[in-house]
Motif scaffolding. Structure first.
Motif, PDB file in Angstrom:
ATOM      1  N   UNK A 160       0.852  -1.186   0.000  1.00 44.02           N
ATOM      2  CA  UNK A 160       0.000   0.000   0.000  1.00 44.02           C
ATOM      3  C   UNK A 160       0.887   1.234   0.000  1.00 44.02           C
ATOM      4  N   UNK A 161       0.616   2.158  -0.926  1.00 40.80           N
ATOM      5  CA  UNK A 161       1.392   3.391  -1.035  1.00 40.80           C
ATOM      6  C   UNK A 161       0.479   4.606  -0.996  1.00 40.80           C
ATOM      7  N   UNK A 162       0.959   5.642  -0.331  1.00 38.67           N
ATOM      8  CA  UNK A 162       0.312   6.951  -0.354  1.00 38.67           C
ATOM      9  C   UNK A 162       1.394   7.977  -0.640  1.00 38.67           C
ATOM     10  N   UNK A 163       1.297   8.649  -1.801  1.00 44.76           N
ATOM     11  CA  UNK A 163       2.341   9.558  -2.260  1.00 44.76           C
ATOM     12  C   UNK A 163       1.760  10.950  -2.513  1.00 44.76           C
ATOM     13  N   UNK A 164       2.582  11.965  -2.205  1.00 42.16           N
ATOM     14  CA  UNK A 164       2.210  13.353  -2.460  1.00 42.16           C
ATOM     15  C   UNK A 164       3.350  14.046  -3.204  1.00 42.16           C
ATOM     16  N   UNK A 165       2.999  14.806  -4.228  1.00 40.54           N
ATOM     17  CA  UNK A 165       3.989  15.526  -5.030  1.00 40.54           C
ATOM     18  C   UNK A 165       3.469  16.930  -5.299  1.00 40.54           C
ATOM     19  N   UNK A 166       4.388  17.904  -5.206  1.00 43.67           N
ATOM     20  CA  UNK A 166       4.024  19.286  -5.545  1.00 43.67           C
ATOM     21  C   UNK A 166       5.223  20.007  -6.118  1.00 43.67           C
ATOM     22  N   UNK A 167       4.976  20.795  -7.134  1.00 46.66           N
ATOM     23  CA  UNK A 167       6.017  21.616  -7.745  1.00 46.66           C
ATOM     24  C   UNK A 167       5.809  23.079  -7.335  1.00 46.66           C
ATOM     25  N   UNK A 168       6.899  23.696  -6.858  1.00 49.16           N
ATOM     26  CA  UNK A 168       6.875  25.091  -6.434  1.00 49.16           C
ATOM     27  C   UNK A 168       7.686  25.906  -7.438  1.00 49.16           C
ATOM     28  N   UNK A 169       7.027  26.562  -8.394  1.00 53.65           N
ATOM     29  CA  UNK A 169       7.773  27.265  -9.452  1.00 53.65           C
ATOM     30  C   UNK A 169       8.566  28.474  -8.951  1.00 53.65           C
ATOM     31  N   UNK A 170       8.173  29.033  -7.798  1.00 52.40           N
ATOM     32  CA  UNK A 170       8.837  30.242  -7.314  1.00 52.40           C
ATOM     33  C   UNK A 170       9.957  29.953  -6.318  1.00 52.40           C
ATOM     34  N   UNK A 214      13.485  29.055  -5.795  1.00 53.08           N
ATOM     35  CA  UNK A 214      14.652  29.077  -6.677  1.00 53.08           C
ATOM     36  C   UNK A 214      14.166  29.164  -8.121  1.00 53.08           C
ATOM     37  N   UNK A 215      14.637  28.271  -8.986  1.00 54.03           N
ATOM     38  CA  UNK A 215      14.147  28.264 -10.367  1.00 54.03           C
ATOM     39  C   UNK A 215      13.113  27.161 -10.576  1.00 54.03           C
ATOM     40  N   UNK A 216      12.560  26.670  -9.490  1.00 48.20           N
ATOM     41  CA  UNK A 216      11.587  25.593  -9.526  1.00 48.20           C
ATOM     42  C   UNK A 216      12.033  24.447  -8.641  1.00 48.20           C
ATOM     43  N   UNK A 256      13.357  15.570  -2.789  1.00 48.23           N
ATOM     44  CA  UNK A 256      13.395  16.981  -3.186  1.00 48.23           C
ATOM     45  C   UNK A 256      14.275  17.124  -4.419  1.00 48.23           C
ATOM     46  N   UNK A 257      13.806  17.876  -5.403  1.00 49.37           N
ATOM     47  CA  UNK A 257      14.581  18.142  -6.613  1.00 49.37           C
ATOM     48  C   UNK A 257      14.390  19.602  -6.984  1.00 49.37           C
ATOM     49  N   UNK A 258      15.501  20.321  -7.168  1.00 49.50           N
ATOM     50  CA  UNK A 258      15.413  21.766  -7.353  1.00 49.50           C
ATOM     51  C   UNK A 258      16.369  22.251  -8.430  1.00 49.50           C
ATOM     52  N   UNK A 259      15.897  23.186  -9.237  1.00 51.69           N
ATOM     53  CA  UNK A 259      16.745  23.888 -10.198  1.00 51.69           C
ATOM     54  C   UNK A 259      17.286  25.149  -9.529  1.00 51.69           C
ATOM     55  N   UNK A 260      18.615  25.152  -9.248  1.00 51.30           N
ATOM     56  CA  UNK A 260      19.201  26.331  -8.625  1.00 51.30           C
ATOM     57  C   UNK A 260      19.261  27.485  -9.610  1.00 51.30           C
ATOM     58  N   UNK A 261      19.501  27.144 -10.868  1.00 49.28           N
ATOM     59  CA  UNK A 261      19.438  28.112 -11.950  1.00 49.28           C
ATOM     60  C   UNK A 261      19.154  27.313 -13.221  1.00 49.28           C
ATOM     61  N   UNK A 268      20.874  21.544 -11.512  1.00 53.45           N
ATOM     62  CA  UNK A 268      19.779  20.882 -10.805  1.00 53.45           C
ATOM     63  C   UNK A 268      20.371  19.996  -9.719  1.00 53.45           C
ATOM     64  N   UNK A 269      19.800  20.086  -8.513  1.00 55.11           N
ATOM     65  CA  UNK A 269      20.199  19.259  -7.385  1.00 55.11           C
ATOM     66  C   UNK A 269      19.007  18.459  -6.892  1.00 55.11           C
TER      67      UNK A 269
END
Length: 798
Positions: free
Chosen positions: A386-396, A398-400, A462-467, A471-472
């Motif tokens: 059984x899996x319960x997953x949540x995902x959200x992208x925050x465009x503001x 850093x660079x996303x 967590x995955x983020x575009x620093x510029x 991407x980290x």
């Protein structure tokens, strides 16, 4: 720093290693456009990012995207495992023979680390393993994994292969990588039929497969796939008159799959399921007739005066089903799913006898007769996740920035069912005929097992575009098992775009693998042939009285550290290149031990009392280090106004045992825990190199394909050992080729004729007294049945 230096040294091999293929060739511009459209809207394995288009070269780690749609209409293999074996250099699956249950279910692995260190997903959800644990065979020894041949060819849209450790993202088993099987969801119908055989006239294959996708309500769909595959035996036994049967086992698969989704209010309900019934039959080692040492110990002169070959028949049933609901919960994308998997293997032994029953009949004045067929018991495994997953992208941010977190609960259960008494009983007592059905003695009442466990996990990703160039990413996962405790693992990834055409990607992670229930609790008394001599061997469950007496501790989890460093070079649309070096360290690997014999100071007397010659155990006995290099190059140009595609893919791989972990009670007896032969099984599970060079020329309505496959050398041990002056088995490198011609017929029709292994290559000949299957050929780099031809017809309807 040492790891980084090693990775950089591997990258320096690039000028001599430009071999390969990222994912797979596209057969047309339309197919490429379709793939890009699909990837716009879904996740790709290795990243939980969902808002931008992903491709094999956009990811911070190495991912192959292998589209199955047109490939299976033209390729030579008739099942998924063999198709992948000849398409992906880092993937290895060879058909075994003389290996009991491993002849019935093909093992498969990435980077030579064993099938149980590759996690398999279906539509992004964990898929179950099989009930079988491989005891014999030169490949995948001591491991259990997923049966890729339970999937119909036409049910698969594509397979995503993450070539990186990912236990911090997906959980246990993801040490060598992750393979995500994405099921078809297109609307329309497609049929596929084919036949083929080896050029020596045996091993006939017949395939019938059909897929239909329908619209379901407003915005939903339902895809249905049915397939029948019938494979005949092949036999390459030598010399003439040899009673053995050496080659492919006989298999009949009947498979049904469905995949669908349906909108429910503001959510989408999705579901997919599969069911397969398999009848399989493999030939065991031959027993001698009159004049041999097998009478009366393993044969009866009245029943088989000329000797006989027992058949190990398997009734394999595999079921899977997943139900889920996904949609927006506030600003988050939520996904709740329940996945169930079940695998069962029942053994039916035919053309056999129980020599002790025959001998007892002879003692009582009979002719020496025994039944010739026995129900030898079986194995079952089931898994519910059984899996319960949540995902959200925050465009503001850093660079996303993409944030994902989730929870997992998993239950597993494993059973061993005993066989009928005649399959294991010793009817005439010590000194008479050997007990049990010859070829495969049945599971005994003492082997019967019904055990389970549960685990809980929570993760953050967590995955983020620093510029715009950097991407980290990072992930943490905590997992707790009811039978061995908890583990916390992490992963960091980065991708730096140096120029518009050149990027660098890297990752570092820790991982783990929980010992399989099949490894912890498998128990059986079986017959092994050592230097051509049959020996009864007991495989004792971990934690059993015999294991404790031998000094074997309880199994614990494996720990891993994984490092990768890669380059991506894409100077234009017509060609691209990727190079990825990897370094994997695994501590406390679970392997099948060496041989404890009747002279053992701890359990020798027990073995004598049980009338068995040897004992083996599963134990966390070795630490290993695997280093390797994956190189991929693809190019497309026009030739005489038509598309001409070239692909070159290669894997260079080396595994070394860095330490033998001897339990305290066995100090000084390293050769018993892991002898030379068993060490070489660990170190040479994959050829040192494997390369695939492909050419494809499309001149409508014809499509010409040539694929050259190179398998590097490897070395396996012998029963006698080098200490006795017997050299190891050295398998030389081999190169072969597959060719095909496809021709479009009418609207949506395609007929293909082709050849596989057209150079008719065989593995290097060996001393049959020293091989695991007792024959001059072993299925190591590839199969041992030689060249084959095939014919296929595919039809698509709107």
């Amino acid at each position: 720093m040492v790891v980084l230096i090693r990775l950089l040294a591997l990258l320096s091999l690039l000028p001599s290693a430009l071999l390969a293929q990222e994912g797979q060739d596209r057969s047309s511009a339309q197919e490429e456009a379709d793939d890009e459209r699909i990837l716009d809207t879904i996740q790709v394995v290795g990243s939980r990012r969902i808002v931008d288009r992903a491709s094999a070269t956009d990811t911070p780690v190495a991912v192959d995207l292998l589209p199955f749609g047109d490939l299976v209409a033209r390729a030579g293999p008739f099942d998924v495992a063999q198709t992948l074996h000849y398409q992906l250099p880092s993937f290895n699956s060879t058909r075994q023979n003389g290996a009991d249950g491993a002849d019935l279910i093909d093992g498969a692995a990435l980077r030579g680390l064993g099938s149980d260190r590759t996690l398999v997903l279906v539509n992004g959800k964990r898929h179950h393993q099989v009930a079988l644990v491989n005891i014999f065979g030169s490949r995948d020894r001591g491991a259990t994994g997923t049966d890729f041949n339970t999937f119909p060819l036409l049910a698969i849209d594509r397979i995503e292969v993450l070539r990186d450790g990912a236990a911090a993202q997906y959980g246990s088993d993801a040490i060598a990588g992750v393979m995500n099987i994405v099921l078809r969801r297109d609307i329309g119908c497609r049929g596929l039929g084919g036949t083929g055989a080896y050029t020596r006239g045996d091993g006939w294959n017949y395939l019938g497969s059909a897929y239909c996708g329908f619209s379901l309500g407003e915005g939903g769909f339902l895809g249905l796939t049915a397939e029948v595959q019938d494979r005949g035996r092949s036999d390459r036994s030598e010399p003439p008159g040899n009673p053995r049967i050496i080659g492919d086992s006989k298999v009949l698969n009947r498979t049904f799959f469905l995949n669908g989704e349906y909108p429910v209010a503001d959510f989408t309900a999705y579901f997919f399921a599969g069911s397969q019934s398999r009848d399989a039959s493999a030939a065991a080692f031959a027993r001698g007739g009159i004049g041999s040492d097998d009478i009366p110990s393993r044969n009866s002169a009245a029943m088989y005066p000329n000797g006989f070959v027992p058949f190990i028949n398997g009734d394999v049933v595999d079921h899977s089903a997943t139900l889920g609901l996904r949609g927006a919960v506030g600003e988050w994308n939520a996904d709740l799913s329940i996945a169930y998997g079940y695998n069962r293997l029942d053994y039916d032994i035919t053309n056999t006898l129980n020599a002790s029953i025959a001998n007892l009949d002879l003692i009582r004045g009979g002719r020496g007769i025994s039944p010739t067929r026995f129900d030898a018991g079986g194995l079952k495994f089931q898994q519910a996740t059984t899996n319960l997953d949540f995902v959200r992208f925050f465009p503001d941010w850093l660079e996303g920035t993409n944030i994902a977190f989730g929870f997992e609960h998993r239950r597993e259960r494993y059973w061993i069912r005993d066989g009928e008494p005649g399959s294991w009983i010793d009817a005439d007592g010590p000194g008479g005929g050997n007990p049990g059905s010859q070829g495969f003695p049945g599971f005994q009442p003492g082997d019967v097992t019904n055990v389970g466990r549960r685990s809980h996990a929570v993760y953050l990703d967590v995955e983020s575009d620093l510029n715009e160039r950097l991407r980290l990413g990072g992930a943490l996962r905590f997992e707790d098992y009811s039978d061995f405790g908890s583990t916390l693992d992490g992963k960091v990834t980065t991708r730096l775009r140096l120029t518009d055409a050149l990027s660098v990607r890297a990752s570092a992670s820790t991982g783990f693998r929980a010992p399989a229930l099949q490894q912890k609790f498998f128990s059986s008394t079986i017959t092994d042939f050592i230097s051509g001599v049959p020996v009864d061997v007991v495989i004792a469950a971990n934690g059993s009285e015999l294991a404790r007496a031998a000094g074997i501790p309880n199994l614990r989890n494996e720990d891993a550290r994984n490092f990768t460093l890669g380059l991506v070079f894409s100077p234009g649309q017509d060609w691209q290149m990727t190079v990825d070096a990897y370094h994997i360290e695994v501590d406390d690997r679970v392997v099948l031990s060496g041989e404890f014999d009747q002279s053992d100071p701890n359990i020798g007397d027990v073995l004598i009392q049980r009338n068995v010659g040897l004992a083996r155990f599963f134990v966390n006995s070795v630490d290993t280090r695997t280093v390797g290099l994956d190189v991929v190059f693809t190019h497309e140009r026009e030739l005489a106004g038509n598309p001409f595609r070239t692909s070159l893919a290669a894997n260079f791989n080396r595994t070394k045992v860095t330490r033998v972990n001897v339990p305290a009670a066995l100090r000084g007896r390293e050769e018993v825990v892991l002898g030379e032969r068993d060490r070489l099984f660990v170190e040479n599970a994959l050829p040192r190199r494997k390369a695939i060079l492909g050419f494809q020329y499309e001149a409508d309505p014809a499509l010409y394909e040539l694929r050259i496959v190179h398998f590097g050398p490897l070395t396996l041990g012998t029963f006698s050992g080098t200490a006795a002056g017997v050299p190891n088995q050295r398998y030389a490198d081999k190169t072969s080729a597959d060719v095909s011609l496809s021709w479009k017929i009418g609207t949506g029709g395609l007929i293909t004729v082709g050849g596989v292994n057209v150079f008719d290559k065989f593995p290097t000949r060996q001393n049959p007294d020293e091989t695991d299957n007792g024959h001059i050929f072993e299925s190591v780099q590839f199969g041992l049945s030689g060249a084959a031809w095939y014919l296929r017809y595919s039809q698509t309807w709107p």
